[in-house]
Design a protein around this motif. Structure first.
Motif, PDB file in Angstrom:
ATOM      1  N   UNK A 279      70.918  19.835  32.921  1.00 36.59           N
ATOM      2  CA  UNK A 279      72.268  20.088  32.420  1.00 36.59           C
ATOM      3  C   UNK A 279      72.322  21.483  31.804  1.00 36.59           C
ATOM      4  N   UNK A 280      73.424  22.166  31.962  1.00 42.86           N
ATOM      5  CA  UNK A 280      73.531  23.571  31.528  1.00 42.86           C
ATOM      6  C   UNK A 280      73.150  23.800  30.069  1.00 42.86           C
ATOM      7  N   UNK A 281      73.581  22.944  29.131  1.00 40.64           N
ATOM      8  CA  UNK A 281      73.189  23.191  27.734  1.00 40.64           C
ATOM      9  C   UNK A 281      71.679  23.163  27.524  1.00 40.64           C
ATOM     10  N   UNK A 282      70.957  22.446  28.390  1.00 48.90           N
ATOM     11  CA  UNK A 282      69.492  22.386  28.286  1.00 48.90           C
ATOM     12  C   UNK A 282      68.857  23.540  29.055  1.00 48.90           C
ATOM     13  N   UNK A 283      69.315  23.768  30.259  1.00 48.85           N
ATOM     14  CA  UNK A 283      68.678  24.786  31.110  1.00 48.85           C
ATOM     15  C   UNK A 283      68.846  26.205  30.557  1.00 48.85           C
ATOM     16  N   UNK A 284      69.874  26.436  29.726  1.00 46.19           N
ATOM     17  CA  UNK A 284      70.098  27.779  29.176  1.00 46.19           C
ATOM     18  C   UNK A 284      69.135  28.102  28.023  1.00 46.19           C
ATOM     19  N   UNK A 285      68.377  27.119  27.544  1.00 43.11           N
ATOM     20  CA  UNK A 285      67.454  27.337  26.430  1.00 43.11           C
ATOM     21  C   UNK A 285      66.187  28.029  26.933  1.00 43.11           C
ATOM     22  N   UNK A 286      66.322  29.299  27.315  1.00 44.20           N
ATOM     23  CA  UNK A 286      65.234  30.019  27.976  1.00 44.20           C
ATOM     24  C   UNK A 286      64.005  30.179  27.087  1.00 44.20           C
ATOM     25  N   UNK A 287      64.214  30.440  25.811  1.00 47.55           N
ATOM     26  CA  UNK A 287      63.073  30.594  24.900  1.00 47.55           C
ATOM     27  C   UNK A 287      62.322  29.282  24.743  1.00 47.55           C
ATOM     28  N   UNK A 288      63.079  28.198  24.712  1.00 47.82           N
ATOM     29  CA  UNK A 288      62.456  26.875  24.587  1.00 47.82           C
ATOM     30  C   UNK A 288      61.642  26.548  25.829  1.00 47.82           C
ATOM     31  N   UNK A 408      76.715  18.869  23.257  1.00 43.81           N
ATOM     32  CA  UNK A 408      75.477  19.444  23.796  1.00 43.81           C
ATOM     33  C   UNK A 408      75.531  20.961  23.806  1.00 43.81           C
ATOM     34  N   UNK A 409      76.679  21.522  24.223  1.00 45.79           N
ATOM     35  CA  UNK A 409      76.802  22.980  24.240  1.00 45.79           C
ATOM     36  C   UNK A 409      76.700  23.546  22.831  1.00 45.79           C
ATOM     37  N   UNK A 410      77.351  22.875  21.876  1.00 49.30           N
ATOM     38  CA  UNK A 410      77.295  23.361  20.505  1.00 49.30           C
ATOM     39  C   UNK A 410      75.868  23.321  19.970  1.00 49.30           C
ATOM     40  N   UNK A 411      75.170  22.219  20.208  1.00 46.79           N
ATOM     41  CA  UNK A 411      73.780  22.115  19.769  1.00 46.79           C
ATOM     42  C   UNK A 411      72.910  23.169  20.445  1.00 46.79           C
ATOM     43  N   UNK A 412      73.204  23.436  21.708  1.00 47.52           N
ATOM     44  CA  UNK A 412      72.445  24.438  22.453  1.00 47.52           C
ATOM     45  C   UNK A 412      72.659  25.832  21.873  1.00 47.52           C
ATOM     46  N   UNK A 413      73.929  26.170  21.548  1.00 44.00           N
ATOM     47  CA  UNK A 413      74.216  27.479  20.961  1.00 44.00           C
ATOM     48  C   UNK A 413      73.634  27.603  19.558  1.00 44.00           C
ATOM     49  N   UNK A 414      73.595  26.487  18.832  1.00 47.09           N
ATOM     50  CA  UNK A 414      72.997  26.511  17.492  1.00 47.09           C
ATOM     51  C   UNK A 414      71.486  26.733  17.590  1.00 47.09           C
ATOM     52  N   UNK A 415      70.896  26.269  18.686  1.00 47.84           N
ATOM     53  CA  UNK A 415      69.450  26.421  18.868  1.00 47.84           C
ATOM     54  C   UNK A 415      69.083  27.815  19.341  1.00 47.84           C
ATOM     55  N   UNK A 416      69.780  28.303  20.354  1.00 48.87           N
ATOM     56  CA  UNK A 416      69.558  29.652  20.877  1.00 48.87           C
ATOM     57  C   UNK A 416      70.917  30.326  21.021  1.00 48.87           C
ATOM     58  N   UNK A 417      71.104  31.406  20.328  1.00 46.42           N
ATOM     59  CA  UNK A 417      72.408  32.053  20.215  1.00 46.42           C
ATOM     60  C   UNK A 417      73.015  32.411  21.569  1.00 46.42           C
ATOM     61  N   UNK A 418      74.343  32.436  21.641  1.00 46.98           N
ATOM     62  CA  UNK A 418      75.024  32.829  22.883  1.00 46.98           C
ATOM     63  C   UNK A 418      74.554  34.195  23.358  1.00 46.98           C
ATOM     64  N   UNK A 419      74.506  34.375  24.682  1.00 39.20           N
ATOM     65  CA  UNK A 419      73.970  35.606  25.258  1.00 39.20           C
ATOM     66  C   UNK A 419      75.056  36.567  25.706  1.00 39.20           C
ATOM     67  N   UNK A 420      76.297  36.116  25.816  1.00 41.61           N
ATOM     68  CA  UNK A 420      77.381  36.991  26.266  1.00 41.61           C
ATOM     69  C   UNK A 420      78.669  36.610  25.544  1.00 41.61           C
ATOM     70  N   UNK A 421      79.728  37.386  25.801  1.00 41.22           N
ATOM     71  CA  UNK A 421      80.977  37.172  25.069  1.00 41.22           C
ATOM     72  C   UNK A 421      81.617  35.831  25.407  1.00 41.22           C
ATOM     73  N   UNK A 422      81.487  35.407  26.659  1.00 41.87           N
ATOM     74  CA  UNK A 422      82.052  34.106  27.044  1.00 41.87           C
ATOM     75  C   UNK A 422      81.416  32.986  26.240  1.00 41.87           C
ATOM     76  N   UNK A 423      80.094  33.032  26.126  1.00 38.34           N
ATOM     77  CA  UNK A 423      79.394  32.013  25.353  1.00 38.34           C
ATOM     78  C   UNK A 423      79.743  32.107  23.866  1.00 38.34           C
ATOM     79  N   UNK A 424      79.895  33.329  23.343  1.00 39.33           N
ATOM     80  CA  UNK A 424      80.255  33.505  21.935  1.00 39.33           C
ATOM     81  C   UNK A 424      81.624  32.910  21.643  1.00 39.33           C
TER      82      UNK A 424
END
Length: 438
Positions: A279-288, A408-424
């Motif tokens: 799922x996108x909120x999980x797969x975007x956690x690149x550092x994790x 899930x998206x909110x938890x994901x952004x709280x874990x690893x900050x948004x990478x672009x303006x759309x995510x912000x």
């Protein structure tokens, strides 16, 4: 030539759009004809089939009842055992009892046999009702969505259990997931597949009426909901921890659980876990993901790759099915297919092949293949789970809070900050909507 996902390629009544259907090389009895003893028929009109299944005074005289009676008994026995839900309607039970009174006087043994069939039917209907009630209770008790848990990341967390605190052994969790899967499967009858794709006139109609049959697909729908819940539970467990190291640990844990599911033959839980991790909120956690050991995950992904109409998965499923046929223990008999794909296969077989041949006869080949696929599933679902139940784990699987997609998206952004303006922008909107923050 149209080919279904399962590889079945009927030559009698399936065609590509725009192609004309081929004439059947052989025709069975015409309308109104009776089927005499002899070679197995390949087709017949619906009226003829019904005529040869319904006894009348003219059709089987007293002299032939001992020959015909056992066939009626066999038909009624198989009908009540295979499609017991057909007899939830009092009208159908009335018809059944009427048949008993019509043929039982011909032989005293029929009374005993038919009453036993009726008793077993009542017991099966009672068990089905109990099973459906238990599914409803689980649904009512489950805390399905709890986006407020995201606040844990910015506040001291209250007492909140996670999967690893309940079970940290991948093999044990895979076993308990298998318990849940087999419990759901045990309540799904073949009639639910029929009702899921039924048409107003099963042989002539064109408009599906799934909405009219909801009461008869309760167990099937509950099983699909379980798959979705497991996907979201996996994603929630990964996104929840505040520290990267903990999230990576959860990822590695579920990779091992998925591998054990594959070894057991539990392909439905395997696919749910993989889907949750993708799922996108999980797969975007690149550092994790960079912290986790993921080699085994990519191997499992390859096994469930949709390329070639899930060729790799179908190969593994055939292997599990062969193991089941030659097994000496219930452990080796377990085959739990990826259910959504099974439904898709049956759907395309049903929709892609005509119910009738060009001569108006019933397309036996289509319905034999449908019966084969559903029958194979019915064999798999009857396996008794060999693993000991763990009530605490099962309770957690059914009732642990899960995030919605926004959560899930909110938890994901709280874990690893948004990478672009759309995510912000999305993060800001989610904090406002879910947490009431700006």
């Amino acid at each position: 030539m149209f080919t279904t996902p399962s590889g079945f390629s009927p030559h009698l009544a399936c065609a590509e759009p725009g192609e004309e259907e081929e004439e059947a090389p052989q025709e069975g009895p015409g309308p109104g004809a009776c089927l005499a003893d002899g070679p197995a028929i390949t087709s017949a009109s619906l009226d003829t089939l019904i005529q040869n299944l319904v006894p009348t005074a003219d059709y089987y005289p007293e002299a032939k009842v001992r020959k015909f009676g056992p066939k009626i008994l066999q038909l009624l026995t198989e009908w009540t055992e295979t499609f017991p839900s057909d007899f939830r309607d009092e009208k159908m039970v009335g018809h059944f009892k009427d048949i008993i009174h019509r043929i039982a006087p011909c032989d005293e043994a029929y009374w005993k046999t038919l009453n036993q069939v009726l008793q077993k039917l009542s017991q099966r209907l009672a068990l089905m009702s109990q099973g459906e009630e238990s599914i409803v209770k689980v649904s009512l008790n489950a805390s399905s969505i709890s986006d407020k848990l995201v606040a844990f990341k910015t506040k001291p967390p209250p007492i909140q259990k996670d999967m690893l605190s309940i079970c940290n052994d991948p093999y044990t969790l895979a076993q308990q997931l298998t318990h849940v899967e087999l419990e759901h499967l045990s309540h799904i009858g073949p009639e639910e597949f029929v009702q899921a794709f039924v048409q107003k006139d099963p042989l002539d109609g064109t408009q599906p009426c799934f909405s009219d049959q909801k009461k008869k697909t309760t167990n099937l729908e509950a099983y699909v909901r379980w798959f979705n819940r497991l996907c979201y539970l996996v994603a929630t467990e990964i996104c929840m921890p505040a520290k990267k190291k903990q999230r990576a640990q959860v990822i590695e844990f579920f990779i091992d659980v998925a591998r054990e599911c594959f070894n057991i033959g539990n392909f439905n839980s395997l696919m749910a876990i993989i889907s949750g991790m993708n799922m996108s909120p999980v797969s975007r956690l690149k550092k994790t993901w960079g912290k986790a050991k993921t080699a085994k995950f990519f191997i499992l992904e390859h096994q469930m790759d949709p390329t070639g109409n899930f060729y790799n998965y179908r190969t593994a499923l055939r292997g599990a099915a062969h193991r089941s046929q030659t097994a000496n223990s219930n452990r080796e008999r377990i085959v739990i297919p990826f259910f959504s794909l099974l439904i898709k296969d049956i759907y395309f077989l049903n929709e892609g092949c005509a119910n009738r041949l060009p001569n108006g006869h019933v397309n036996f080949e289509k319905f034999v293949e449908l019966a084969r696929q559903v029958g194979e599933f019915m064999t798999w679902k009857q396996v008794e789970c060999p693993f000991e139940e763990d009530r605490a784990i099962l309770h957690y699987l059914h009732t642990a809070p899960i995030f919605s997609e926004d959560g899930l998206y909110l938890a994901s952004y709280e874990s690893e900050s948004p990478e672009n303006q759309v995510e912000k922008d999305r993060w800001k909107a989610l904090r406002s909507n879910v947490l009431g923050k700006t």
